[in-house]
Design a protein around this motif. Structure first.
Motif, short mmCIF file in Angstrom:
data_model
loop_
_atom_site.label_atom_id
_atom_site.label_comp_id
_atom_site.label_asym_id
_atom_site.label_seq_id
_atom_site.Cartn_x
_atom_site.Cartn_y
_atom_site.Cartn_z
N ARG A 14 1.09 -1.37 -0.04
CA ARG A 14 0.22 0.01 0.00
C ARG A 14 1.26 1.31 -0.04
O ARG A 14 1.82 1.11 0.56
CB ARG A 14 -0.81 -0.35 1.28
N ARG A 20 -3.73 4.06 -2.09
CA ARG A 20 -3.35 3.01 -2.74
C ARG A 20 -2.71 1.86 -2.68
O ARG A 20 -2.01 1.50 -3.03
CB ARG A 20 -3.42 3.66 -4.39
N TYR A 21 -3.55 0.55 -3.72
CA TYR A 21 -2.69 -0.87 -3.15
C TYR A 21 -2.26 -1.68 -4.59
O TYR A 21 -2.82 -1.15 -5.82
CB TYR A 21 -3.75 -1.59 -2.64
N VAL A 60 -2.93 0.77 -7.87
CA VAL A 60 -4.03 1.87 -8.66
C VAL A 60 -5.04 1.78 -7.99
O VAL A 60 -6.67 2.03 -7.57
CB VAL A 60 -3.50 1.77 -10.16
N SER A 78 -8.50 0.76 -5.50
CA SER A 78 -8.52 1.55 -4.10
C SER A 78 -9.16 -0.02 -3.28
O SER A 78 -8.90 0.94 -1.57
CB SER A 78 -9.73 2.15 -4.48
N GLU A 131 -13.40 1.24 -10.54
CA GLU A 131 -12.45 1.82 -9.76
C GLU A 131 -12.77 3.14 -10.03
O GLU A 131 -12.87 3.11 -11.53
CB GLU A 131 -10.63 1.80 -10.01
#
Length: 139
Positions: free
Chosen positions: A18, A22-23, A37, A39, A64
């Protein structure tokens, strides 16, 4: 340290990370495989699993919101826009590959995994679109 949170490397050889809110995922050398990118951590994990299973890009897509435009689109498992952000709201793809979307004027319709409109956005709510798609036998 360049990540706000990290997960152990799994059997896929990737670790979920993370950055901010964002992950994404990195390989053991710290290189991005999936940019940060997503969430939600669950969507990033699903993308990692999709890669590990050897699925082709576009088979699974995740809704997304684009932080730059505020519009929704769909990311593939590499974190790339498979369907560009252009919707006010959108749902997940069902088993038949159809997703309910809302366009800018507030009307609802449905698209396939290539982004082609399969139900024109003429409905006032998402449930009416789902019902229409079910009648077509595609949801």
């Amino acid at each position: 340290p360049k990540f706000d949170a990290v997960q152990n490397f799994g059997s896929s050889g990737l670790a979920r990370v993370r950055v901010g809110n964002r992950y994404g995922a990195i390989d053991p050398t710290g290189q991005w495989v999936i940019p940060a990118v997503f969430s939600t951590s669950s969507n990033a994990t699903a993308a990692i699993q999709s890669l590990a299973k050897g699925r082709l890009p576009g088979l699974e897509l995740w809704a997304e919101r684009d932080p730059a435009t505020g519009l929704f689109g769909y990311l593939d498992h590499y974190g790339r826009w498979a369907i560009a952000p252009q919707y006010r709201n959108c749902g997940t793809f069902g088993q038949q590959g159809i997703a309910v979307i809302q366009i800018e004027d507030g009307h609802w319709g449905a698209i396939d995994r290539q982004g082609a409109m399969v139900v024109q956005p003429r409905f006032n709510n998402a449930s009416d679109v789902r019902n229409a798609v079910q009648r077509l036998g595609r949801y």
